[in-house]
Design a protein around this motif. Structure first.
Motif, mmCIF file in Angstrom:
data_model
loop_
_atom_site.group_PDB
_atom_site.id
_atom_site.type_symbol
_atom_site.label_atom_id
_atom_site.label_comp_id
_atom_site.label_asym_id
_atom_site.label_seq_id
_atom_site.Cartn_x
_atom_site.Cartn_y
_atom_site.Cartn_z
ATOM 1 N N PRO A 1 6.946 20.373 -13.772
ATOM 2 C CA PRO A 1 7.497 21.367 -14.685
ATOM 3 C C PRO A 1 8.164 22.547 -13.993
ATOM 4 C CG PRO A 1 5.156 21.717 -14.463
ATOM 5 C CD PRO A 1 5.484 20.485 -13.663
ATOM 6 N N MET A 2 7.941 22.693 -12.698
ATOM 7 C CA MET A 2 8.497 23.828 -11.984
ATOM 8 C C MET A 2 9.986 23.622 -11.704
ATOM 9 S SD MET A 2 6.613 21.529 -10.203
ATOM 10 C CE MET A 2 5.001 22.297 -10.194
ATOM 11 N N SER A 3 10.669 24.692 -11.321
ATOM 12 C CA SER A 3 12.079 24.621 -10.952
ATOM 13 C C SER A 3 12.210 24.666 -9.438
ATOM 14 C CB SER A 3 12.851 25.790 -11.569
ATOM 15 O OG SER A 3 14.158 25.884 -11.019
ATOM 16 N N VAL A 4 13.205 23.999 -8.920
ATOM 17 C CA VAL A 4 13.512 24.086 -7.498
ATOM 18 C C VAL A 4 13.768 25.541 -7.100
ATOM 19 C CG1 VAL A 4 15.242 23.446 -5.760
ATOM 20 C CG2 VAL A 4 14.401 21.738 -7.359
ATOM 21 N N ASN A 5 14.200 26.358 -8.056
ATOM 22 C CA ASN A 5 14.532 27.751 -7.774
ATOM 23 C C ASN A 5 13.335 28.696 -7.878
ATOM 24 O OD1 ASN A 5 17.375 27.195 -7.460
ATOM 25 N ND2 ASN A 5 17.468 26.937 -9.673
ATOM 26 N N ASP A 6 12.149 28.167 -8.224
ATOM 27 C CA ASP A 6 10.965 29.022 -8.308
ATOM 28 C C ASP A 6 10.547 29.514 -6.919
ATOM 29 O OD1 ASP A 6 10.859 28.700 -11.025
ATOM 30 O OD2 ASP A 6 9.274 27.183 -10.990
ATOM 31 N N ASP A 7 9.898 30.656 -6.896
ATOM 32 C CA ASP A 7 9.437 31.253 -5.642
ATOM 33 C C ASP A 7 8.060 30.684 -5.278
ATOM 34 O OD1 ASP A 7 9.176 32.816 -3.399
ATOM 35 O OD2 ASP A 7 8.573 34.627 -4.497
ATOM 36 N N LEU A 8 8.070 29.436 -4.835
ATOM 37 C CA LEU A 8 6.848 28.736 -4.459
ATOM 38 C C LEU A 8 6.997 28.272 -3.013
ATOM 39 C CD1 LEU A 8 6.463 26.579 -7.701
ATOM 40 C CD2 LEU A 8 5.072 28.575 -7.071
ATOM 41 N N PRO A 9 6.175 28.736 -2.094
ATOM 42 C CA PRO A 9 6.362 28.411 -0.674
ATOM 43 C C PRO A 9 6.404 26.912 -0.392
ATOM 44 C CG PRO A 9 4.762 30.180 -0.927
ATOM 45 C CD PRO A 9 5.052 29.670 -2.313
ATOM 46 N N TRP A 10 5.609 26.123 -1.131
ATOM 47 C CA TRP A 10 5.556 24.691 -0.837
ATOM 48 C C TRP A 10 6.864 23.982 -1.165
ATOM 49 C CZ3 TRP A 10 6.349 21.648 -5.069
ATOM 50 C CH2 TRP A 10 6.020 22.157 -6.317
ATOM 51 N N LEU A 11 7.690 24.569 -2.036
ATOM 52 C CA LEU A 11 8.990 23.955 -2.324
ATOM 53 C C LEU A 11 9.864 23.934 -1.072
ATOM 54 C CD1 LEU A 11 9.760 25.448 -5.845
ATOM 55 C CD2 LEU A 11 9.462 23.021 -5.312
ATOM 56 N N ALA A 12 9.849 25.016 -0.306
ATOM 57 C CA ALA A 12 10.626 25.052 0.938
ATOM 58 C C ALA A 12 10.095 24.029 1.933
ATOM 59 C CB ALA A 12 10.585 26.456 1.535
ATOM 60 N N THR A 13 8.774 23.869 1.980
ATOM 61 C CA THR A 13 8.170 22.859 2.853
ATOM 62 C C THR A 13 8.641 21.467 2.470
ATOM 63 O OG1 THR A 13 6.190 24.225 3.164
ATOM 64 C CG2 THR A 13 5.983 21.869 3.629
ATOM 65 N N ASP B 1 0.843 -1.188 0.000
ATOM 66 C CA ASP B 1 0.000 0.000 0.000
ATOM 67 C C ASP B 1 0.882 1.244 0.000
ATOM 68 O OD1 ASP B 1 -2.325 -1.503 0.108
ATOM 69 O OD2 ASP B 1 -2.337 -1.523 2.306
ATOM 70 N N PHE B 2 0.368 2.324 -0.575
ATOM 71 C CA PHE B 2 1.144 3.563 -0.611
ATOM 72 C C PHE B 2 0.211 4.755 -0.600
ATOM 73 C CE2 PHE B 2 0.438 2.017 -4.905
ATOM 74 C CZ PHE B 2 0.013 3.143 -5.611
ATOM 75 N N SER B 3 0.736 5.880 -0.130
ATOM 76 C CA SER B 3 0.002 7.140 -0.110
ATOM 77 C C SER B 3 0.633 8.087 -1.118
ATOM 78 C CB SER B 3 0.057 7.782 1.280
ATOM 79 O OG SER B 3 -0.523 6.945 2.253
ATOM 80 N N VAL B 4 -0.217 8.813 -1.859
ATOM 81 C CA VAL B 4 0.245 9.810 -2.814
ATOM 82 C C VAL B 4 -0.242 11.174 -2.352
ATOM 83 C CG1 VAL B 4 0.228 10.575 -5.216
ATOM 84 C CG2 VAL B 4 0.158 8.124 -4.685
ATOM 85 N N LEU B 5 0.696 12.109 -2.147
ATOM 86 C CA LEU B 5 0.356 13.462 -1.739
ATOM 87 C C LEU B 5 0.707 14.448 -2.834
ATOM 88 C CD1 LEU B 5 1.560 13.714 1.984
ATOM 89 C CD2 LEU B 5 -0.656 12.983 1.107
ATOM 90 N N ARG B 6 -0.152 15.439 -3.038
ATOM 91 C CA ARG B 6 0.147 16.559 -3.934
ATOM 92 C C ARG B 6 0.739 17.693 -3.085
ATOM 93 N NH1 ARG B 6 -2.436 17.296 -8.943
ATOM 94 N NH2 ARG B 6 -1.627 19.423 -8.801
ATOM 95 N N VAL B 7 2.053 17.820 -3.137
ATOM 96 C CA VAL B 7 2.717 18.813 -2.301
ATOM 97 C C VAL B 7 2.303 20.222 -2.706
ATOM 98 C CG1 VAL B 7 4.945 19.593 -1.420
ATOM 99 C CG2 VAL B 7 4.673 17.217 -2.120
ATOM 100 N N ASP B 8 2.093 20.455 -4.011
ATOM 101 C CA ASP B 8 1.729 21.792 -4.489
ATOM 102 C C ASP B 8 0.358 22.234 -3.988
ATOM 103 O OD1 ASP B 8 0.863 19.656 -6.291
ATOM 104 O OD2 ASP B 8 -0.025 21.272 -7.484
ATOM 105 N N ARG B 9 -0.446 21.297 -3.520
ATOM 106 C CA ARG B 9 -1.771 21.627 -2.969
ATOM 107 C C ARG B 9 -1.768 21.698 -1.448
ATOM 108 N NH1 ARG B 9 -5.418 17.551 -6.751
ATOM 109 N NH2 ARG B 9 -5.288 18.777 -8.680
ATOM 110 N N GLY B 10 -0.597 21.657 -0.851
ATOM 111 C CA GLY B 10 -0.487 21.757 0.598
ATOM 112 C C GLY B 10 -0.749 20.471 1.338
#
Length: 235
Positions: A56-68, A28-37
């Motif tokens: 498609p996003m970059s690690v360097n994009d200014d997206l708060p969820w990337l830091a999370t 069994d496994f869980s799938v989370l959408r990190v971009d949706r919090g």
């Protein structure tokens, strides 16, 4: 919650063939959408194995969820659990381990040959593979090697295609998770982003040529990665 966590970042970068391998193994496994919090509030001490998919996003994009997500990966690294990163997921692992991720001067796409380098000859992650093999690519960023990483794979267009860190982390710049349906979906929806005049990119016709055979070979590449990852988590 389950013992296996898969982190995703957009609809069209799902677990793909990884999900099939896990289902066949009865895991069994869980799938989370990190971009949706969906990673917010998740018990980071629960999973015993983690896979990080592309996007498609970059690690360097200014997206708060990337830091999370990077912080979560650093927590998993401290826990010393098996992790495998695909494309963006590999870049996120590199960032979590202190390495730079930078834009390349071109996009690498299509069925590109990889070759073993450095410790690749003796790595258990690559024990099932020949010296050279093909993997599906679609990326415009590339990771540097984190301190202490073991370089495993390289290609003509991207020097760092894969690394191991310690004995439980694998980062792969390509997309071993691809299925026939995923390849066709990407080419139907995103072919306008490609430029076959660039030598680092294949044409749509080249990518679709002998697709069932290419995907079958890629599945064997991926299966070896995933089986080793599972064996580390559930010896």
């Amino acid at each position: 919650m389950t013992d296996i966590l898969i982190l995703t970042h957009i609809d069209y970068c799902p677990p793909g063939y990884l999900a099939q391998v896990l289902e066949e193994a009865g895991r069994d496994f869980s799938v989370l959408r990190v971009d949706r919090g969906e990673l917010d509030g998740y018990d980071l001490d629960r999973p015993l194995a983690v896979a990080i998919m592309g996007g498609p996003m970059s690690v360097n994009d200014d997206l708060p969820w990337l830091a999370t997500e990077v912080a979560a990966l650093q927590h998993f690294i401290r826990r010393d659990i098996p992790m495998i990163g695909h494309c963006l997921g590999a870049q996120l692992l590199a960032r979590a381990l202190g390495a730079e991720v930078r834009r390349m001067p071109y996009t690498e796409s299509g069925w590109q040959p990889l070759r073993r380098i450095g410790g690749g000859a003796d790595s258990p992650w690559l024990a099932h593979l020949p010296v050279e093999f093909a993997i599906f690519q679609w990326h415009g960023d590339s990771f540097a090697l984190p301190p202490g990483a073991q370089p495993l794979l390289s290609s003509r267009w991207c020097e760092n295609q894969g690394f191991a860190w310690g004995d439980k982390i694998l980062a792969v710049q390509g997309h071993p998770e691809m299925t026939e349906d995923l390849v066709r979906l990407w080419l139907e929806d995103w072919a306008h982003l490609l430029d076959e005049r660039q030598p680092s990119q294949q044409s749509v016709a080249q990518m679709l040529d002998q697709l069932p055979a290419r995907v079958a070979a890629l599945n064997q590449v991926a299966r070896g990665f995933y089986r080793h990852w599972l064996d580390l988590a559930f010896p």
